[in-house]
Design an enzyme around this catalytic site. Structure first.
Site, PDB file in Angstrom:
ATOM      1  N   LYS A  81       6.610 101.194  46.406  1.00 18.08           N
ATOM      2  CA  LYS A  81       6.582 100.947  44.963  1.00 18.08           C
ATOM      3  C   LYS A  81       6.046 102.182  44.250  1.00 18.08           C
ATOM      4  CE  LYS A  81       4.755  97.311  41.875  1.00 18.08           C
ATOM      5  NZ  LYS A  81       3.943  96.059  41.887  1.00 18.08           N
ATOM      6  N   SER A 156       6.185  92.214  40.049  1.00 21.01           N
ATOM      7  CA  SER A 156       6.611  93.519  39.589  1.00 21.01           C
ATOM      8  C   SER A 156       7.114  94.438  40.694  1.00 21.01           C
ATOM      9  CB  SER A 156       5.431  94.212  38.893  1.00 21.01           C
ATOM     10  OG  SER A 156       4.344  94.399  39.805  1.00 21.01           O
ATOM     11  N   SER A 180       3.024  89.432  42.311  1.00 21.77           N
ATOM     12  CA  SER A 180       4.028  90.505  42.325  1.00 21.77           C
ATOM     13  C   SER A 180       4.508  90.943  43.700  1.00 21.77           C
ATOM     14  CB  SER A 180       3.496  91.726  41.567  1.00 21.77           C
ATOM     15  OG  SER A 180       3.409  91.446  40.197  1.00 21.77           O
TER      16      SER A 180
END
Length: 472
Positions: A81, A156, A180
């Site tokens: 990420k 996310s 997330s």
């Protein structure tokens, strides 16, 4: 059976490279070939670095040929990420504000995986500043679900869920502040571990909420997550909240059977207002747990709605505090939804915030009392399978906010309590959308969750199902 290296699990590819049955270049090239085919359909990567990745793979192969193995993941290519700092690399945090930010340090979690021998494929898409549960991004576009590209990935950690599911990377780091990691795992059909607050260092990871942020992996299986957690966990001088002490042998825990464990099923909240197919998957999973030797009992948890509200309040205030300067100086550079959510945090009083933090201890004590007789609690990650990108787009209509609020009902309470939770692929809808369930454990007892998850995955094959490339 396919011999495509990218379809192997993290643990399998690491063993194959170590035993010289497969080269790091072959594994890396396989991932890059899939990235080239899938990226136009998914938008999962923020940056792809093929030349550097192949050079690193060749260096790993040369080192291994000379008897120098860096660690248990020597030569394994990964992507993470785009909120984990890596010295000399652009780290956008999914934002316009940091689209040219070059990190001067490397996050502890990434460094520990690099020390174990991993190499970098690039960086993965994410919601802007990790503040969104769907996978939409106003600046870089939405990430698409590999099983149904017009549906969301969850956020996310959107790129992490999508890329792991499509077999573009063997695993990826995500972060979980309000769900997330677990939501992308559920929506994309992969395994995701939300760790206990303090289990893995947050140094060098973009902060969102200092009380709630956790670092954890998304991977193909519980076994893969166990290997990654074992490498990352432990004390860190750069993060005083990282807990010292012996790190359990998580990988060994995944070899144990489920027999003798007691698993609780909530009597309310997590079983209320479920989509019919999610409810059916929950029932089938409970039946599998029983067949594998677990005792399943009902548990009556304290009011989870209060915990959910408390998590939202803490997140709103702490995120607003971190972003205050940019909100004043660069409001135009935020996406509209993220800016609105951040501004809402400025309206909450300090007294209310502190009262909410003080209640956390009693709330955790009440939860521990309610679950004293079980080893873990099983619950859906979300009451629904993945909605479409269009129906969850706040710019597309007034119903989107209600859709979004429903998505995160079952994840936020666990963040407020700081507990670990493992999301595992548990079934599919008639339309082929993945459904995941979460195992909720006691503080720092990730090993028990990984044990249950691995035993369940030995009895099922949901985690092995890969999506098919969409037609052009």
């Amino acid at each position: 059976m396919s011999t495509e290296p990218a379809l192997m699990s993290l643990t399998a590819v690491a063993s194959a490279i170590a035993e010289k049955r497969l080269s790091s270049r072959e594994a890396t090239q396989s991932c890059l070939d899939r990235i080239a085919k899938w990226q136009p359909h998914l938008n999962a990567f923020m940056a792809i670095e093929p030349d550097e990745a192949l050079r690193a793979a060749d260096a790993a192969d040369a080192a291994l040929a000379n008897g120098r193995r860096r660690g248990p993941l020597h030569g394994v290519p990964l992507a993470h990420k785009d909120m984990y700092y890596e010295e000399g690399r652009v780290v956008t945090c999914g934002s316009r504000i940091r689209r040219d930010f070059i990190a001067t340090t490397t996050s502890t979690a990434v460094q520990r995986l690099k020390d174990a021998g991993t190499i970098r494929l690039g960086s993965l898409q994410m919601a802007e500043f990790a503040y969104g549960p769907t996978g939409h991004n106003a600046h870089f576009g939405p990430v698409h679900n590999p099983f149904a590209p017009d549906h969301i990935t969850g956020g996310s950690s959107s790129g992490s869920g999508s890329a792991v599911a499509a077999r573009l990377t063997f695993a990826a780091l995500g972060s979980d502040t309000g769900g997330s990691i677990r939501m992308p795992a559920h929506f994309c059909g992969v395994t995701g571990l939300k760790t206990t607050v303090g289990r893995v260092s947050r140094a060098g990871a973009m902060p969102l909420s200092q009380s709630l942020d956790t670092v954890g992996p998304l991977a193909r299986s519980a076994e893969d997550c166990a290997v990654l957690l074992g490498l990352m966990a432990g004390a860190d001088p750069a993060d005083p909240t990282a807990v010292a002490g012996l790190v359990p042998d998580y990988a060994a825990a995944t070899a144990e059977a489920m027999k003798g464990l007691t698993i609780g099923v909530p009597g309310a909240f997590y079983v209320d207002d479920l989509d019919a197919e999610v409810a059916s998957v929950l029932d089938a999973t409970i039946a599998t747990l029983k067949r594998e030797g677990a005792k399943v009992v009902q548990v009556d948890l304290p009011d989870q709605r209060q915990l959910s509200g408390a998590a939202q309040l803490v997140l709103a205030v702490e995120a607003a505090a971190f972003h205050k300067r940019w909100m004043i100086e660069r409001p135009q550079d935020y996406g509209a939804q993220v800016l609105m959510r951040l501004q809402n945090g400025l309206a909450i009083s300090g007294v209310t915030y502190l009262e909410t933090l003080r209640w956390r201890g009693p709330a955790l004590a009440a939860h521990n009392a309610a679950t004293a007789g079980v080893d873990a609690v099983i619950a859906p990650v979300s009451p629904v399978p993945a909605p479409t990108i269009a129906e969850s787009d706040v710019g597309g209509g007034p119903g989107a906010e209600a859709v979004i609020q429903r998505l995160t009902r079952f994840t936020r309470p666990i963040n407020y309590l700081g507990l670990p939770s493992l999301a595992i692929p548990s079934g599919f809808t008639r339309k082929g959308l993945p459904v995941g369930l979460q195992l909720i454990g006691r503080s720092f007892d990730e090993a028990k969750l990984l044990r249950i998850g691995a035993a369940f995955q030995r009895a099922t094959d949901f985690h092995e199902k890969a999506p098919q490339l969409p037609l052009a």
